[in-house]
Design an enzyme around this catalytic site. Structure first.
Site, PDB file in Angstrom:
ATOM      1  N   SER A 141      14.252   7.512   8.260  1.00 26.71           N
ATOM      2  CA  SER A 141      14.199   6.090   8.743  1.00 26.71           C
ATOM      3  C   SER A 141      13.219   5.320   9.222  1.00 26.71           C
ATOM      4  O   SER A 141      13.643   4.478  10.163  1.00 26.71           O
ATOM      5  CB  SER A 141      15.708   6.038   9.478  1.00 26.71           C
ATOM      6  OG  SER A 141      16.797   6.427   8.655  1.00 26.71           O
TER       7      SER A 141
ATOM      8  N   HIS B  96      11.287  20.048   1.044  1.00 24.22           N
ATOM      9  CA  HIS B  96      12.083  18.687   1.497  1.00 24.22           C
ATOM     10  C   HIS B  96      13.681  19.159   1.649  1.00 24.22           C
ATOM     11  O   HIS B  96      14.046  19.855   0.700  1.00 24.22           O
ATOM     12  CB  HIS B  96      11.622  17.622   0.505  1.00 24.22           C
ATOM     13  CG  HIS B  96      12.257  16.364   0.972  1.00 24.22           C
ATOM     14  ND1 HIS B  96      13.574  16.118   1.245  1.00 24.22           N
ATOM     15  CD2 HIS B  96      11.684  15.264   1.602  1.00 24.22           C
ATOM     16  CE1 HIS B  96      13.654  14.679   1.657  1.00 24.22           C
ATOM     17  NE2 HIS B  96      12.569  14.310   1.958  1.00 24.22           N
TER      18      HIS B  96
ATOM     19  N   GLY C 254      10.241   7.376   3.439  1.00 22.32           N
ATOM     20  CA  GLY C 254      10.688   7.080   2.144  1.00 22.32           C
ATOM     21  C   GLY C 254      11.078   5.531   1.858  1.00 22.32           C
ATOM     22  O   GLY C 254      10.147   4.974   1.069  1.00 22.32           O
TER      23      GLY C 254
ATOM     24  N   GLU D 158      11.490  16.430   9.744  1.00 25.59           N
ATOM     25  CA  GLU D 158      12.593  15.484   9.038  1.00 25.59           C
ATOM     26  C   GLU D 158      14.111  15.665   9.366  1.00 25.59           C
ATOM     27  O   GLU D 158      14.546  16.755   8.658  1.00 25.59           O
ATOM     28  CB  GLU D 158      12.310  15.491   7.691  1.00 25.59           C
ATOM     29  CG  GLU D 158      11.260  14.565   7.161  1.00 25.59           C
ATOM     30  CD  GLU D 158      11.243  13.923   5.918  1.00 25.59           C
ATOM     31  OE1 GLU D 158      10.921  12.735   5.862  1.00 25.59           O
ATOM     32  OE2 GLU D 158      12.069  14.356   4.886  1.00 25.59           O
TER      33      GLU D 158
ATOM     34  N   ASN E   9       6.876   9.037   0.385  1.00 28.26           N
ATOM     35  CA  ASN E   9       7.590   9.791  -0.505  1.00 28.26           C
ATOM     36  C   ASN E   9       8.483   8.775  -1.220  1.00 28.26           C
ATOM     37  O   ASN E   9       9.452   8.445  -0.714  1.00 28.26           O
ATOM     38  CB  ASN E   9       8.456  10.847   0.550  1.00 28.26           C
ATOM     39  CG  ASN E   9       9.226  11.680  -0.561  1.00 28.26           C
ATOM     40  OD1 ASN E   9       9.034  11.668  -1.967  1.00 28.26           O
ATOM     41  ND2 ASN E   9      10.145  12.462   0.165  1.00 28.26           N
ATOM     42  N   TRP E  10       7.858   8.782  -2.425  1.00 30.40           N
ATOM     43  CA  TRP E  10       8.706   7.772  -3.448  1.00 30.40           C
ATOM     44  C   TRP E  10      10.041   8.264  -3.978  1.00 30.40           C
ATOM     45  O   TRP E  10      10.976   7.749  -4.836  1.00 30.40           O
ATOM     46  CB  TRP E  10       8.001   6.976  -4.456  1.00 30.40           C
ATOM     47  CG  TRP E  10       6.759   6.199  -3.947  1.00 30.40           C
ATOM     48  CD1 TRP E  10       6.711   5.763  -2.777  1.00 30.40           C
ATOM     49  CD2 TRP E  10       5.802   5.829  -4.797  1.00 30.40           C
ATOM     50  NE1 TRP E  10       5.470   4.993  -2.556  1.00 30.40           N
ATOM     51  CE2 TRP E  10       5.094   5.103  -3.925  1.00 30.40           C
ATOM     52  CE3 TRP E  10       5.269   5.860  -5.921  1.00 30.40           C
ATOM     53  CZ2 TRP E  10       3.733   4.185  -4.268  1.00 30.40           C
ATOM     54  CZ3 TRP E  10       3.921   5.346  -6.145  1.00 30.40           C
ATOM     55  CH2 TRP E  10       3.222   4.638  -5.458  1.00 30.40           C
ATOM     56  N   LYS E  11      10.220   9.480  -3.809  1.00 31.68           N
ATOM     57  CA  LYS E  11      11.567  10.644  -4.360  1.00 31.68           C
ATOM     58  C   LYS E  11      11.571  10.304  -5.721  1.00 31.68           C
ATOM     59  O   LYS E  11      10.522   9.956  -6.346  1.00 31.68           O
ATOM     60  CB  LYS E  11      12.479  10.132  -3.431  1.00 31.68           C
ATOM     61  CG  LYS E  11      12.251  10.358  -1.956  1.00 31.68           C
ATOM     62  CD  LYS E  11      13.638  10.225  -1.160  1.00 31.68           C
ATOM     63  CE  LYS E  11      13.334  10.402   0.506  1.00 31.68           C
ATOM     64  NZ  LYS E  11      14.396  10.809   1.311  1.00 31.68           N
TER      65      LYS E  11
HETATM   66  P1  13P Z   1      13.861   7.759   4.370  1.00 34.08           P
HETATM   67  O1  13P Z   1      12.518   7.139   5.374  1.00 34.08           O
HETATM   68  O2  13P Z   1      14.203   6.613   3.498  1.00 34.08           O
HETATM   69  O3  13P Z   1      14.874   7.975   5.759  1.00 34.08           O
HETATM   70  O4  13P Z   1      13.431   8.983   4.355  1.00 34.08           O
HETATM   71  C1  13P Z   1      12.951   9.892   4.717  1.00 34.08           C
HETATM   72  C2  13P Z   1      12.489  11.087   3.837  1.00 34.08           C
HETATM   73  O5  13P Z   1      13.254  11.733   3.233  1.00 34.08           O
HETATM   74  C3  13P Z   1      10.975  11.254   3.570  1.00 34.08           C
HETATM   75  O6  13P Z   1      10.541  12.346   3.075  1.00 34.08           O
END
Ligand code: 13P
Length: 268
Positions: free
Chosen positions: A215, A93, A236, A165, A6-8
């Site tokens: 994480s 999400h 992420g 999550e 997930n590159w957000k």
């Molecule tokens: P991180 O891996 O940066 O904690 O993000 C998790 C996330 O929200 C994936 O959708």
């Protein structure tokens, strides 16, 4: 093993294409049964789709709307995502629930539309820090999952990924606390119970996969992917760099020998 990136909203279009190209080069060497899914921003999707074409990498979106066509200014149709070769869509999400006030009801409508269009929803559920401290975790998981899946049928061709999550364990905006494998195992068992309640054990086994996100990094990923009830991870920050994401995938595939690796979806 499912590894979803997930590159957000952290990479621009050029960075997304460059990362996808770097991933394509290395993905040739991944063993069969490893499904790597890249989820860029909507604007990057078509470009990333072109970059991964012909490779084993899969494409996912970070959201979609609950209608496929019509007067919905600014929204993105799940049917258009399919046209771009998207196979997955992240829904519900916690960042959308928090910043866009997305409700359980909206997530439900989006999930129905995604399945109807042939996308595999990656349904994110998880408690926040207050809910965890107030012993509300099970309640939140049950509420979010039941609301999203209410009245939804899962046919033989449908697939559903449920991502546990916990909001407090997400690297950005989280608490700095990491989830332990025992906590993730517990949550995935709660999820399995709810799915079995709703659909029965056969559908769980046939159509549903459970992944963990929060994480995840090369050092801790194996402690999660070795859990008997988990099928993969949603990543992420550690997916924003090809070498790091490949290290995550490789550590998940080649864990240090310790716990069992049975992912047989044994009925609980
Ligand atoms: P991180 O891996 O940066 O904690 O993000 C998790 C996330 O929200 C994936 O959708």
């Amino acid at each position: 093993m499912l590894a979803i990136a997930n590159w957000k909203m952290k990479l621009d279009v050029l960075q997304s294409v460059a990362l996808a190209q770097a991933m394509v080069k290395s993905a040739r060497h991944l063993p069969q049964g490893t499904e790597v899914v890249l989820c860029p921003t909507f604007l990057s999707l078509a470009h990333v789709a072109a970059a991964v074409k012909g490779s084993t990498l899969r494409l996912g979106a970070q959201d979609c709307f609950w209608e496929t066509q019509g007067a919905f200014t600014g929204e993105v149709s799940p049917a258009d995502l399919r046209q771009l070769d998207c196979q997955y869509v992240i829904l519900g999400h916690s960042e959308r629930r928090e910043h866009m006030q997305e409700t359980d009801g909206q997530v439900h409508r989006k999930l129905e539309a995604a399945l109807r269009t042939g996308l595999t929803p990656v349904l994110c559920i998880g408690e926040n820090y207050q809910e965890r401290s107030g012993s509300q975790k099970d309640y939140v998981l049950i509420r979010q999952l039941q609301a999203a899946l209410q009245g939804v049928t899962l046919g033989p061709d449908d697939r559903l990924v449920v991502a546990y999550e916990p909001v407090w364990a997400i690297s950005t905006g989280g608490t700095g606390i990491e989830a332990t494998p025992d906590e993730v195992q517990y949550a995935s068992e709660v999820i399995r119970h709810i799915i079995i309640d709703l659909y029965g054990a056969a559908v769980l086994q046939r159509s549903v996969q459970i992944v963990y996100g929060g994480s995840v990094n090369p050092s801790n990923v194996a402690s999660f992917t070795q859990l008997p009830t988990l099928h993969g991870v949603l990543v992420g920050s550690a997916s924003l760099d090809a070498a790091t994401f490949l290290a995550v995938i490789s550590a998940a595939l080649n864990p240090m020998p310790s716990r069992t690796t049975d992912r047989s979806n044994t009925v609980i």
